[in-house]
Scaffold this motif. Structure first.
Motif, PDB file in Angstrom:
ATOM      1  N   TYR A  61       0.839  -1.144  -0.052  1.00 38.96           N
ATOM      2  CA  TYR A  61       0.066   0.055  -0.179  1.00 38.96           C
ATOM      3  C   TYR A  61       0.745   1.374   0.177  1.00 38.96           C
ATOM      4  N   LEU A  62       1.876   1.344   0.813  1.00 35.76           N
ATOM      5  CA  LEU A  62       2.841   2.253   1.112  1.00 35.76           C
ATOM      6  C   LEU A  62       3.651   2.788  -0.169  1.00 35.76           C
ATOM      7  N   TYR A  63       3.854   1.562  -1.122  1.00 35.71           N
ATOM      8  CA  TYR A  63       4.765   1.339  -2.177  1.00 35.71           C
ATOM      9  C   TYR A  63       3.901   2.146  -3.415  1.00 35.71           C
ATOM     10  N   HIS A  64       2.674   1.989  -3.404  1.00 37.02           N
ATOM     11  CA  HIS A  64       1.814   2.193  -4.530  1.00 37.02           C
ATOM     12  C   HIS A  64       0.912   3.523  -4.321  1.00 37.02           C
ATOM     13  N   ASN A  65       1.010   4.215  -2.882  1.00 41.35           N
ATOM     14  CA  ASN A  65       0.072   5.296  -2.490  1.00 41.35           C
ATOM     15  C   ASN A  65       0.930   6.438  -1.839  1.00 41.35           C
ATOM     16  N   ASN A  66       2.466   6.032  -1.532  1.00 46.78           N
ATOM     17  CA  ASN A  66       3.207   6.930  -0.868  1.00 46.78           C
ATOM     18  C   ASN A  66       2.424   7.936   0.388  1.00 46.78           C
ATOM     19  N   GLU A  67       1.546   6.867   1.171  1.00 46.07           N
ATOM     20  CA  GLU A  67       0.925   7.543   2.301  1.00 46.07           C
ATOM     21  C   GLU A  67       1.543   6.730   3.749  1.00 46.07           C
ATOM     22  N   SER A  68       1.887   7.409   4.699  1.00 47.33           N
ATOM     23  CA  SER A  68       2.448   7.185   5.706  1.00 47.33           C
ATOM     24  C   SER A  68       1.204   6.120   6.446  1.00 47.33           C
ATOM     25  N   ASN A 127      13.859   4.089   2.484  1.00 45.18           N
ATOM     26  CA  ASN A 127      13.950   4.520   1.227  1.00 45.18           C
ATOM     27  C   ASN A 127      12.660   5.145   0.846  1.00 45.18           C
ATOM     28  N   ILE A 128      11.455   4.822   1.480  1.00 45.27           N
ATOM     29  CA  ILE A 128      10.241   5.244   0.976  1.00 45.27           C
ATOM     30  C   ILE A 128       9.883   6.549   1.211  1.00 45.27           C
ATOM     31  N   THR A 129      10.515   7.172   2.525  1.00 43.78           N
ATOM     32  CA  THR A 129      10.613   8.546   2.851  1.00 43.78           C
ATOM     33  C   THR A 129      11.629   9.595   2.032  1.00 43.78           C
ATOM     34  N   THR A 130      12.296   8.985   1.314  1.00 47.33           N
ATOM     35  CA  THR A 130      13.293   9.817   0.239  1.00 47.33           C
ATOM     36  C   THR A 130      13.066   9.210  -1.132  1.00 47.33           C
ATOM     37  N   ARG A 131      11.881   8.977  -1.348  1.00 49.60           N
ATOM     38  CA  ARG A 131      11.465   8.233  -2.775  1.00 49.60           C
ATOM     39  C   ARG A 131      11.889   9.201  -3.844  1.00 49.60           C
ATOM     40  N   ASN A 132      12.691   8.855  -4.827  1.00 43.36           N
ATOM     41  CA  ASN A 132      12.738   9.572  -5.994  1.00 43.36           C
ATOM     42  C   ASN A 132      13.255   8.529  -7.266  1.00 43.36           C
ATOM     43  N   SER A 133      13.581   9.226  -8.455  1.00 41.14           N
ATOM     44  CA  SER A 133      13.891   8.141  -9.472  1.00 41.14           C
ATOM     45  C   SER A 133      15.129   7.501  -9.193  1.00 41.14           C
ATOM     46  N   SER A 134      16.148   7.893  -8.519  1.00 40.61           N
ATOM     47  CA  SER A 134      17.414   7.408  -8.226  1.00 40.61           C
ATOM     48  C   SER A 134      17.002   5.913  -7.366  1.00 40.61           C
ATOM     49  N   ASN A 135      16.239   5.907  -6.472  1.00 41.29           N
ATOM     50  CA  ASN A 135      16.000   4.790  -5.699  1.00 41.29           C
ATOM     51  C   ASN A 135      14.826   4.071  -5.931  1.00 41.29           C
ATOM     52  N   GLU A 136      14.259   4.273  -7.133  1.00 40.66           N
ATOM     53  CA  GLU A 136      12.954   3.497  -7.531  1.00 40.66           C
ATOM     54  C   GLU A 136      13.282   2.145  -7.718  1.00 40.66           C
ATOM     55  N   LEU A 137      14.386   1.929  -8.275  1.00 51.86           N
ATOM     56  CA  LEU A 137      14.963   0.386  -8.564  1.00 51.86           C
ATOM     57  C   LEU A 137      15.050  -0.218  -7.554  1.00 51.86           C
ATOM     58  N   LEU A 138      15.789   0.408  -6.361  1.00 52.15           N
ATOM     59  CA  LEU A 138      15.908  -0.220  -5.110  1.00 52.15           C
ATOM     60  C   LEU A 138      14.469  -0.869  -4.355  1.00 52.15           C
ATOM     61  N   LEU A 139      13.818   0.426  -4.321  1.00 55.13           N
ATOM     62  CA  LEU A 139      12.552   0.240  -3.527  1.00 55.13           C
ATOM     63  C   LEU A 139      11.698  -1.033  -4.416  1.00 55.13           C
ATOM     64  N   GLU A 140      11.936  -1.367  -5.485  1.00 59.26           N
ATOM     65  CA  GLU A 140      11.085  -2.174  -6.288  1.00 59.26           C
ATOM     66  C   GLU A 140      11.833  -3.495  -5.887  1.00 59.26           C
ATOM     67  N   THR A 141      13.248  -3.515  -5.836  1.00 60.43           N
ATOM     68  CA  THR A 141      13.734  -4.700  -5.377  1.00 60.43           C
ATOM     69  C   THR A 141      13.545  -4.964  -3.817  1.00 60.43           C
ATOM     70  N   ILE A 142      13.412  -4.141  -3.057  1.00 59.26           N
ATOM     71  CA  ILE A 142      13.117  -4.549  -1.779  1.00 59.26           C
ATOM     72  C   ILE A 142      11.535  -5.137  -1.741  1.00 59.26           C
ATOM     73  N   VAL A 143      10.773  -4.484  -2.423  1.00 57.96           N
ATOM     74  CA  VAL A 143       9.280  -4.761  -2.398  1.00 57.96           C
ATOM     75  C   VAL A 143       9.384  -6.260  -2.851  1.00 57.96           C
TER      76      VAL A 143
END
Length: 331
Positions: A61-68, A127-143
């Motif tokens: 949910y956080l990954y797709h909506n960026n809500e705490s 990483n979700i709190t500082t989400r940007n294009s540079s860490n998007e791939l990392l977030l996808e890997t973590i998820v």
């Protein structure tokens, strides 16, 4: 020596019943308490499955909506606390630590998977709190890693729940077998009690039958002592009656002998008296001798009368004993 008394048998049966009933009650109470605790442990272990799914759901949910969302932190903390309770026990909640080595090893296995899962959760939160294009791939890997780890963690938690369930069922079956054993012992004790009561009843009937035979004994025969093998109380009562019977028999024999001896003595004195009469007739010319003989004859007659009186008294004694025996028979 075996204490063969009615009171001891009744006390022994009563003690066995008290012990068995107490054992059944204690076992039942223990089983109920253990079932409550085991149900709590199984509930906690089962809740771990729900928490892993809840954590994964909140991460997606956080990954797709960026809500705490506070549910992620709450579910994480609850999973950690439950895992520690299962591993080390929790006195406040009534949870004991891993009861078997197999369960303990499974908890450690779940703990190892959780550590990796928890590291990915922290990486994701960072990483979700500082989400940007540079860490998007990392977030996808973590998820993606969390998704894979969640399935494996869920599988191992299911195994842990099954192990707790099997352990509880085995323990419940064991305690149930103990209850069945106690129930069997109670049935055996009931059968034993019934047999003992029947034996005591039979012995009591024998005692009364022998007593009745004594009262129905003919007057010209001595009383037969009672012979019976039974409990101590009945044997003691039998001994008391036998003692009374022996005294009556002894008195009857003594009185019969005394009467017979008195009769013999009376007959003998009559013979002596007759002889004295003959002698007196022959010695009528001797005055002095006649006087002495008359005097002797008077003594003999007096003695004869006294013996007759003694015989009558002895006969009265025999009649009294016969009346006593007759009254016993009527009763």
């Amino acid at each position: 020596m075996k204490d063969n008394t009615i009171s001891s048998k009744i006390k022994l049966i009563g003690i066995f019943f008290i012990i068995l009933m107490t054992s059944i009650i204690v076992t039942t109470i223990y089983l109920n308490e253990k079932n409550k605790k085991d149900a709590l442990v199984i509930n906690v272990a089962g809740k771990q499955r729900m928490l892993t799914q809840k954590i994964s759901k909140n991460i997606f949910y956080l990954y797709h909506n960026n809500e705490s969302n506070k549910e992620l932190d709450e579910a994480t903390i609850e999973f950690i606390n439950n895992l520690n309770s299962l591993k080390n026990g929790n006195n406040l909640n009534g949870i004991v630590k891993a009861p078997t080595n197999e369960i303990k090893k499974q908890i450690l296995k779940v703990e190892g998977l959780w550590d990796n899962f928890y590291k990915n959760i922290n990486k994701f939160k960072k990483n979700i709190t500082t989400r940007n294009s540079s860490n998007e791939l990392l977030l996808e890997t973590i998820v993606h890693s969390i998704y894979n780890t969640n399935n494996e963690l869920l599988y191992e938690v299911d195994i842990l729940v099954s192990m707790y369930t099997s352990y509880t069922e085995e323990k419940t079956d064991y305690i149930r077998y103990i209850q069945y054993f106690f129930a069997l012992i109670i049935l055996i004790l009931i059968s034993y009690s019934f047999a003992q009561l029947k034996t005591m009843e039979a012995n009591a009937k024998k005692f009364f039958e022998f007593s009745k035979q004594v009262t129905q004994n003919s007057d010209d025969k001595p009383l037969e002592p009672i012979k019976i093998e039974a409990e101590k109380e009945i044997v003691e009562a039998t001994d008391t009656i036998n003692c009374f019977i022996n005294k009556i028999n002894s008195a009857m024999v003594y009185s019969a002998n005394a009467v017979e001896q008195s009769k013999n003595a009376s007959i003998k004195l009559e013979e002596i008296t007759d002889e004295f009469d003959i002698i007196i007739n022959e010695l009528t010319n001797s005055t002095e001798i006649s006087k002495q003989l008359d005097k002797s004859e008077g003594i003999v007659i007096q003695t004869h009368e006294e013996l007759i009186n003694s015989t009558k008294k002895l006969q009265e004694l025999k009649k009294e004993l016969d009346r006593l025996l007759h009254s016993c028979k009527i009763k």
